[in-house]
Design a protein around this motif. Structure first.
Motif, mmCIF file in Angstrom:
data_model
loop_
_atom_site.group_PDB
_atom_site.id
_atom_site.type_symbol
_atom_site.label_atom_id
_atom_site.label_comp_id
_atom_site.label_asym_id
_atom_site.label_seq_id
_atom_site.Cartn_x
_atom_site.Cartn_y
_atom_site.Cartn_z
ATOM 1 N N CYS A 9 0.833 -1.206 0.000
ATOM 2 C CA CYS A 9 0.000 0.000 0.000
ATOM 3 C C CYS A 9 0.865 1.252 0.000
ATOM 4 O O CYS A 9 1.883 1.311 0.688
ATOM 5 C CB CYS A 9 -0.897 0.002 1.236
ATOM 6 N N HIS A 10 0.433 2.231 -0.773
ATOM 7 C CA HIS A 10 1.049 3.562 -0.742
ATOM 8 C C HIS A 10 -0.046 4.544 -0.368
ATOM 9 O O HIS A 10 -1.054 4.658 -1.069
ATOM 10 C CB HIS A 10 1.655 3.922 -2.100
ATOM 11 N N GLY A 11 0.113 5.230 0.770
ATOM 12 C CA GLY A 11 -0.892 6.162 1.254
ATOM 13 C C GLY A 11 -0.449 7.602 1.115
ATOM 14 O O GLY A 11 0.723 7.925 1.343
ATOM 15 N N LEU A 12 -1.387 8.457 0.741
ATOM 16 C CA LEU A 12 -1.155 9.902 0.665
ATOM 17 C C LEU A 12 -2.219 10.610 1.500
ATOM 18 O O LEU A 12 -3.402 10.265 1.418
ATOM 19 C CB LEU A 12 -1.251 10.402 -0.781
ATOM 20 N N ARG A 13 -1.807 11.580 2.289
ATOM 21 C CA ARG A 13 -2.754 12.364 3.085
ATOM 22 C C ARG A 13 -3.228 13.534 2.229
ATOM 23 O O ARG A 13 -2.458 14.415 1.885
ATOM 24 C CB ARG A 13 -2.099 12.861 4.367
ATOM 25 N N LEU A 14 -4.510 13.518 1.869
ATOM 26 C CA LEU A 14 -5.079 14.583 1.044
ATOM 27 C C LEU A 14 -5.481 15.793 1.870
ATOM 28 O O LEU A 14 -5.327 16.928 1.430
ATOM 29 C CB LEU A 14 -6.295 14.068 0.265
ATOM 30 N N GLN A 15 -6.036 15.551 3.030
ATOM 31 C CA GLN A 15 -6.470 16.625 3.929
ATOM 32 C C GLN A 15 -6.240 16.181 5.360
ATOM 33 O O GLN A 15 -6.427 15.004 5.693
ATOM 34 C CB GLN A 15 -7.966 16.923 3.739
ATOM 35 N N GLY A 16 -5.875 17.123 6.211
ATOM 36 C CA GLY A 16 -5.780 16.842 7.632
ATOM 37 C C GLY A 16 -4.387 17.014 8.204
ATOM 38 O O GLY A 16 -3.399 17.007 7.480
ATOM 39 N N PHE A 17 -4.363 17.219 9.519
ATOM 40 C CA PHE A 17 -3.120 17.400 10.276
ATOM 41 C C PHE A 17 -2.342 18.616 9.789
ATOM 42 O O PHE A 17 -1.116 18.596 9.741
ATOM 43 C CB PHE A 17 -2.243 16.141 10.214
ATOM 44 N N GLU A 18 -3.060 19.687 9.411
ATOM 45 C CA GLU A 18 -2.393 20.907 8.954
ATOM 46 C C GLU A 18 -3.230 22.119 9.344
ATOM 47 O O GLU A 18 -4.453 22.008 9.489
ATOM 48 C CB GLU A 18 -2.194 20.868 7.434
ATOM 49 N N ALA A 19 -2.566 23.248 9.502
ATOM 50 C CA ALA A 19 -3.264 24.484 9.838
ATOM 51 C C ALA A 19 -4.298 24.809 8.761
ATOM 52 O O ALA A 19 -4.009 24.735 7.571
ATOM 53 C CB ALA A 19 -2.261 25.631 9.962
ATOM 54 N N GLY A 20 -5.501 25.133 9.208
ATOM 55 C CA GLY A 20 -6.563 25.501 8.284
ATOM 56 C C GLY A 20 -7.307 24.327 7.685
ATOM 57 O O GLY A 20 -8.298 24.502 6.981
ATOM 58 N N GLY A 21 -6.833 23.109 7.951
ATOM 59 C CA GLY A 21 -7.469 21.909 7.406
ATOM 60 C C GLY A 21 -8.694 21.507 8.212
ATOM 61 O O GLY A 21 -9.126 22.232 9.111
ATOM 62 N N PRO A 22 -9.260 20.343 7.921
ATOM 63 C CA PRO A 22 -10.466 19.904 8.613
ATOM 64 C C PRO A 22 -10.239 19.762 10.119
ATOM 65 O O PRO A 22 -9.159 19.367 10.552
ATOM 66 C CB PRO A 22 -10.797 18.562 7.972
ATOM 67 N N ALA A 23 -11.283 20.079 10.874
ATOM 68 C CA ALA A 23 -11.184 20.068 12.332
ATOM 69 C C ALA A 23 -11.497 18.711 12.942
ATOM 70 O O ALA A 23 -11.073 18.430 14.067
ATOM 71 C CB ALA A 23 -12.133 21.116 12.915
ATOM 72 N N ASN A 24 -12.244 17.855 12.245
ATOM 73 C CA ASN A 24 -12.741 16.629 12.864
ATOM 74 C C ASN A 24 -12.172 15.342 12.303
ATOM 75 O O ASN A 24 -12.211 14.316 12.960
ATOM 76 C CB ASN A 24 -14.268 16.566 12.732
ATOM 77 N N GLN A 25 -11.685 15.360 11.060
ATOM 78 C CA GLN A 25 -11.223 14.137 10.421
ATOM 79 C C GLN A 25 -10.153 14.452 9.389
ATOM 80 O O GLN A 25 -9.965 15.596 9.019
ATOM 81 C CB GLN A 25 -12.379 13.382 9.748
ATOM 82 N N TRP A 26 -9.486 13.388 8.953
ATOM 83 C CA TRP A 26 -8.517 13.549 7.874
ATOM 84 C C TRP A 26 -8.890 12.583 6.759
ATOM 85 O O TRP A 26 -9.641 11.640 6.959
ATOM 86 C CB TRP A 26 -7.085 13.367 8.367
ATOM 87 N N VAL A 27 -8.377 12.863 5.550
ATOM 88 C CA VAL A 27 -8.722 12.079 4.371
ATOM 89 C C VAL A 27 -7.453 11.533 3.746
ATOM 90 O O VAL A 27 -6.526 12.291 3.443
ATOM 91 C CB VAL A 27 -9.490 12.930 3.336
ATOM 92 N N GLY A 28 -7.423 10.219 3.568
ATOM 93 C CA GLY A 28 -6.291 9.564 2.933
ATOM 94 C C GLY A 28 -6.675 8.991 1.586
ATOM 95 O O GLY A 28 -7.847 8.692 1.325
ATOM 96 N N TYR A 29 -5.679 8.856 0.737
ATOM 97 C CA TYR A 29 -5.826 8.231 -0.575
ATOM 98 C C TYR A 29 -4.882 7.038 -0.566
ATOM 99 O O TYR A 29 -3.664 7.209 -0.506
ATOM 100 C CB TYR A 29 -5.454 9.230 -1.664
ATOM 101 N N SER A 30 -5.446 5.835 -0.564
ATOM 102 C CA SER A 30 -4.650 4.609 -0.471
ATOM 103 C C SER A 30 -4.659 3.885 -1.801
ATOM 104 O O SER A 30 -5.709 3.712 -2.411
ATOM 105 C CB SER A 30 -5.213 3.690 0.617
ATOM 106 N N GLN A 31 -3.470 3.460 -2.227
ATOM 107 C CA GLN A 31 -3.327 2.687 -3.456
ATOM 108 C C GLN A 31 -2.762 1.325 -3.081
ATOM 109 O O GLN A 31 -1.625 1.229 -2.620
ATOM 110 C CB GLN A 31 -2.391 3.423 -4.412
ATOM 111 N N PHE A 32 -3.597 0.286 -3.243
ATOM 112 C CA PHE A 32 -3.216 -1.073 -2.879
ATOM 113 C C PHE A 32 -2.864 -1.862 -4.130
ATOM 114 O O PHE A 32 -3.695 -2.024 -5.030
ATOM 115 C CB PHE A 32 -4.370 -1.778 -2.164
ATOM 116 N N LEU A 33 -1.648 -2.365 -4.181
ATOM 117 C CA LEU A 33 -1.241 -3.228 -5.274
ATOM 118 C C LEU A 33 -1.992 -4.553 -5.196
ATOM 119 O O LEU A 33 -2.513 -4.912 -4.132
ATOM 120 C CB LEU A 33 0.258 -3.498 -5.194
#
Length: 114
Positions: free
Chosen positions: A20-44
């Motif tokens: 799996c290769h994961g990318l964080r699209l949103q979250g854990f950053e100033a100004g980002g979402p307050a309640n959750q984060w969004v990942g993009y996972s690519q599974f071979l």
């Protein structure tokens, strides 16, 4: 509005994931979402995660390919634009049994300490 371009997404290692290769699209950053984060996972092909459980719910949305989700011995295949919610503390395993890369969005609330 908080804009983040795909080219700015940061890679991350998810526990108990393989192929799996994961990318964080949103979250854990100033100004980002307050309640959750969004990942993009690519599974071979042959990739997956688990079995494990977390104390929070998560949502999977398959964008391309297929992903088999196993909960309590029951297998469900998610295809393009299918989604599911994994309940808190629910033990799950996911497996890409196909020949194509499975691309998924994952929405997860922040850990309690963040």
């Amino acid at each position: 509005m908080h804009l983040k371009r795909f080219k700015e997404a940061q890679a991350y290692e998810a526990p108990h994931h393989f192929g799996c290769h994961g990318l964080r699209l949103q979250g854990f950053e100033a100004g980002g979402p307050a309640n959750q984060w969004v990942g993009y996972s690519q599974f071979l092909p042959g990739g997956g995660a688990g079995p494990d459980a977390r104390p929070f719910e998560k949502v999977y949305v398959v964008l391309e390919g297929e992903m088999t989700v196993i909960v309590d011995g029951e297998e469900t295949v998610l295809g393009r634009l299918d989604s599911c919610t994994i309940a808190p503390d629910e033990v799950r395993r996911i497996e890409n049994r196909g020949q194509d890369t499975c691309k998924m969005l994952v929405v997860i609330p922040y850990p309690a300490e963040v």
